[in-house]
Write a protein that holds these residues in place. Structure first.
Motif, PDB file in Angstrom:
ATOM      1  N   UNK A 161     -10.326 -59.106 -18.109  1.00  0.00           N
ATOM      2  CA  UNK A 161     -11.314 -58.250 -18.745  1.00  0.00           C
ATOM      3  C   UNK A 161     -12.684 -58.478 -17.965  1.00  0.00           C
ATOM      4  N   UNK A 162     -12.953 -59.663 -17.639  1.00  0.00           N
ATOM      5  CA  UNK A 162     -14.403 -60.142 -17.011  1.00  0.00           C
ATOM      6  C   UNK A 162     -14.529 -59.066 -15.423  1.00  0.00           C
ATOM      7  N   UNK A 163     -13.398 -58.969 -14.934  1.00  0.00           N
ATOM      8  CA  UNK A 163     -13.270 -58.384 -13.630  1.00  0.00           C
ATOM      9  C   UNK A 163     -13.507 -56.948 -13.805  1.00  0.00           C
ATOM     10  N   UNK A 164     -12.930 -56.393 -15.053  1.00  0.00           N
ATOM     11  CA  UNK A 164     -12.854 -55.052 -15.497  1.00  0.00           C
ATOM     12  C   UNK A 164     -14.478 -54.579 -15.716  1.00  0.00           C
ATOM     13  N   UNK A 165     -14.909 -55.540 -16.466  1.00  0.00           N
ATOM     14  CA  UNK A 165     -16.374 -55.163 -16.878  1.00  0.00           C
ATOM     15  C   UNK A 165     -17.468 -55.454 -15.765  1.00  0.00           C
ATOM     16  N   UNK A 166     -17.182 -56.329 -14.860  1.00  0.00           N
ATOM     17  CA  UNK A 166     -18.015 -56.354 -13.713  1.00  0.00           C
ATOM     18  C   UNK A 166     -17.813 -54.981 -12.720  1.00  0.00           C
ATOM     19  N   UNK A 225     -16.935 -52.096 -13.847  1.00  0.00           N
ATOM     20  CA  UNK A 225     -17.669 -51.090 -14.608  1.00  0.00           C
ATOM     21  C   UNK A 225     -19.005 -51.060 -14.440  1.00  0.00           C
ATOM     22  N   UNK A 226     -19.785 -52.173 -14.523  1.00  0.00           N
ATOM     23  CA  UNK A 226     -21.227 -52.257 -14.224  1.00  0.00           C
ATOM     24  C   UNK A 226     -21.643 -51.943 -12.927  1.00  0.00           C
ATOM     25  N   UNK A 227     -20.657 -52.282 -11.880  1.00  0.00           N
ATOM     26  CA  UNK A 227     -20.856 -51.591 -10.533  1.00  0.00           C
ATOM     27  C   UNK A 227     -21.028 -50.238 -10.339  1.00  0.00           C
ATOM     28  N   UNK A 228     -19.958 -49.717 -11.134  1.00  0.00           N
ATOM     29  CA  UNK A 228     -19.779 -48.212 -11.089  1.00  0.00           C
ATOM     30  C   UNK A 228     -20.870 -47.555 -11.819  1.00  0.00           C
ATOM     31  N   UNK A 229     -21.496 -48.015 -12.825  1.00  0.00           N
ATOM     32  CA  UNK A 229     -22.643 -47.486 -13.380  1.00  0.00           C
ATOM     33  C   UNK A 229     -23.770 -47.411 -12.578  1.00  0.00           C
ATOM     34  N   UNK A 256     -16.394 -42.234 -19.790  1.00  0.00           N
ATOM     35  CA  UNK A 256     -15.854 -42.344 -18.298  1.00  0.00           C
ATOM     36  C   UNK A 256     -15.730 -43.733 -17.950  1.00  0.00           C
ATOM     37  N   UNK A 257     -16.413 -44.844 -18.471  1.00  0.00           N
ATOM     38  CA  UNK A 257     -16.383 -46.183 -17.868  1.00  0.00           C
ATOM     39  C   UNK A 257     -15.031 -47.129 -18.202  1.00  0.00           C
ATOM     40  N   UNK A 258     -14.896 -46.815 -19.631  1.00  0.00           N
ATOM     41  CA  UNK A 258     -13.813 -47.673 -19.919  1.00  0.00           C
ATOM     42  C   UNK A 258     -12.347 -47.188 -19.280  1.00  0.00           C
ATOM     43  N   UNK A 259     -12.005 -46.141 -19.216  1.00  0.00           N
ATOM     44  CA  UNK A 259     -10.759 -45.705 -18.694  1.00  0.00           C
ATOM     45  C   UNK A 259     -10.655 -45.843 -17.065  1.00  0.00           C
ATOM     46  N   UNK A 260     -11.906 -45.773 -16.570  1.00  0.00           N
ATOM     47  CA  UNK A 260     -11.737 -46.121 -14.862  1.00  0.00           C
ATOM     48  C   UNK A 260     -11.728 -47.654 -14.650  1.00  0.00           C
ATOM     49  N   UNK A 261     -12.313 -48.433 -15.484  1.00  0.00           N
ATOM     50  CA  UNK A 261     -12.388 -49.757 -15.597  1.00  0.00           C
ATOM     51  C   UNK A 261     -10.911 -50.537 -15.791  1.00  0.00           C
ATOM     52  N   UNK A 262      -9.783 -49.673 -16.258  1.00  0.00           N
ATOM     53  CA  UNK A 262      -8.566 -50.449 -16.523  1.00  0.00           C
ATOM     54  C   UNK A 262      -8.424 -50.825 -17.906  1.00  0.00           C
ATOM     55  N   UNK A 263      -9.299 -50.348 -18.946  1.00  0.00           N
ATOM     56  CA  UNK A 263      -9.118 -50.645 -20.429  1.00  0.00           C
ATOM     57  C   UNK A 263      -8.096 -49.462 -21.006  1.00  0.00           C
ATOM     58  N   UNK A 306     -11.493 -52.135 -26.913  1.00  0.00           N
ATOM     59  CA  UNK A 306     -11.347 -53.389 -26.304  1.00  0.00           C
ATOM     60  C   UNK A 306     -12.466 -53.413 -25.314  1.00  0.00           C
ATOM     61  N   UNK A 307     -12.779 -52.218 -24.755  1.00  0.00           N
ATOM     62  CA  UNK A 307     -13.909 -52.159 -23.642  1.00  0.00           C
ATOM     63  C   UNK A 307     -15.129 -52.543 -24.361  1.00  0.00           C
ATOM     64  N   UNK A 308     -15.536 -52.191 -25.359  1.00  0.00           N
ATOM     65  CA  UNK A 308     -16.669 -52.518 -26.163  1.00  0.00           C
ATOM     66  C   UNK A 308     -16.823 -54.058 -26.520  1.00  0.00           C
ATOM     67  N   UNK A 309     -15.635 -54.557 -26.890  1.00  0.00           N
ATOM     68  CA  UNK A 309     -15.435 -55.948 -27.237  1.00  0.00           C
ATOM     69  C   UNK A 309     -15.580 -56.824 -26.090  1.00  0.00           C
TER      70      UNK A 309
END
Length: 364
Positions: free
Chosen positions: A302-307, A309-313, A323-330, A335-338
């Motif tokens: 989840x750390x890598x997924x969040x990082x 999504x940060x790079x994508x934004x 749009x960010x949470x499905x493209x990040x693997x969540x 679960x993305x918000x948490x």
């Protein structure tokens, strides 16, 4: 006075237990075993206090103190970095057993099927719980420090901070327990006040587990400290040089695979999927990740997924959270918000808004 103290204990216990229960239900994908055990311990403790209060009696203050000490032992081992979750679960299971037996005993007393213990028995039991708490703390320190080399490997700022916070909680609880025991012989009012303070320390331990934090307060600063450490070795007791090299090699291969192929974008990624890539078993993978990041596999992914999504934004500030949470693997926005709050210290929508303003100003 004892009735008021009992009401405070029940109110605090139910509040933290309900808060943790809601979080467990809302973020079930990220809830850990220790977080799932907290509501059970606190709900049982509330039941124990209610049964204790219903019985009444001359030594109610001392009994309420023992009730709080029971939950203090349970939450301390769950929130402390000194104990592994396996050892903590065994200790908490014993505490739960004692709470259940005491609740049944007090119910029998209410039905006049048994009698309350005498004053001396209560004093011995309270003293036993305090000594048990002190023993558990010292045993945890010994288990952590018995290998000099492991301590040196884990000698990071973060490990020192966690140990200091654990020691602070232990010293506070032991000091309050000592004052309560002494006051029981002369000033029951002081004992009641100290019991409330002790309950506050217990609530702090519960919130450490619920918020998955060390400090409870200053959560944003805490997460910045965690994220500032690329590698945060966590000690593995008894680990030799050869095992150390093996885990380091495994971690480097996992990290390289994550950075190169981004497997975390697959929402169904499991630790078994890494076995054929890293050429080792899942136990070694899990231990390597835990040793060099301080996280379990789910948190690592989840750390890598969040990082990501940060790079994508940052590359496209017009992207929405939806749009960010499905493209990040969540699998879900919940679960993305948490996970985002865990690693970035704030809600994704708030972070995106601030980051968009910052990038706009930087562009100007």
């Amino acid at each position: 006075m004892e009735t008021f103290i009992a009401a405070i204990i029940v109110m605090m216990s139910l509040s933290v237990a309900t808060f943790q229960m809601i979080r467990n239900m809302k973020y079930c994908e990220l809830a850990e075993r220790r977080q799932k055990m907290v509501p059970l311990v606190l709900y049982l403790n509330s039941l124990l206090v209610i049964c204790d209060l219903s019985v009444g009696g001359h030594e109610l203050g001392t009994r309420l103190f023992t009730d709080v000490m029971l939950v203090a032992i349970a939450l301390s081992v769950l929130s402390s970095s000194l104990w592994s979750i396996a050892r903590a679960r065994r200790i908490v299971s014993c505490v739960i057993g004692i709470e259940v037996m005491l609740s049944i005993y007090y119910l029998l007393c209410m039905l006049s099927l048994s009698i309350l213990p005498d004053d001396r028995w209560l004093e011995y039991f309270a003293l036993f719980l305090v000594l048990a708490y002190a023993f558990l703390f010292m045993a945890g320190v010994w288990l952590r420090l018995r290998e000099v080399r492991a301590v040196m490997n884990a000698g990071t700022v973060w490990s020192s901070l966690t140990l200091a916070v654990d020691a602070f909680y232990a010293v506070v609880i032991l000091a309050e327990a000592a004052v309560a025991l002494v006051s029981a012989y002369g000033e029951p009012l002081v004992q009641s006040g100290v019991t409330v303070l002790l309950c506050g320390a217990v609530v702090g331990s519960g919130l450490r587990i619920a918020c998955d934090s060390v400090f409870v307060v200053m959560l944003r600063q805490e997460r910045r400290i965690v994220e500032s450490m690329k590698i945060s070795p966590v000690e593995v007791a008894g680990m030799g040089q050869r095992e150390d090299d093996i885990y380091k090699d495994i971690y480097e291969r996992v990290l390289e695979y994550f950075e190169r192929d981004k497997p975390f974008l697959n929402s169904n990624l499991a630790i078994n999927d890494l076995v054929s890539v890293v050429f080792t078993n899942k136990l070694y993978i899990s231990r390597a990740i835990s040793q060099y990041t301080g996280r379990n596999f789910c948190q690592f992914v989840n750390y890598h997924r969040i990082m990501y999504s940060v790079e994508c934004f940052r590359s496209n500030i017009d992207l929405k959270v939806a749009e960010l949470w499905p493209m990040s693997g969540f699998n879900s926005i919940v679960s993305y918000n948490m996970a985002f709050r865990l690693f970035m210290g704030e809600n994704p929508s708030d972070w995106c808004r601030k980051e968009k303003i910052r990038l706009s100003r930087k562009g100007k």
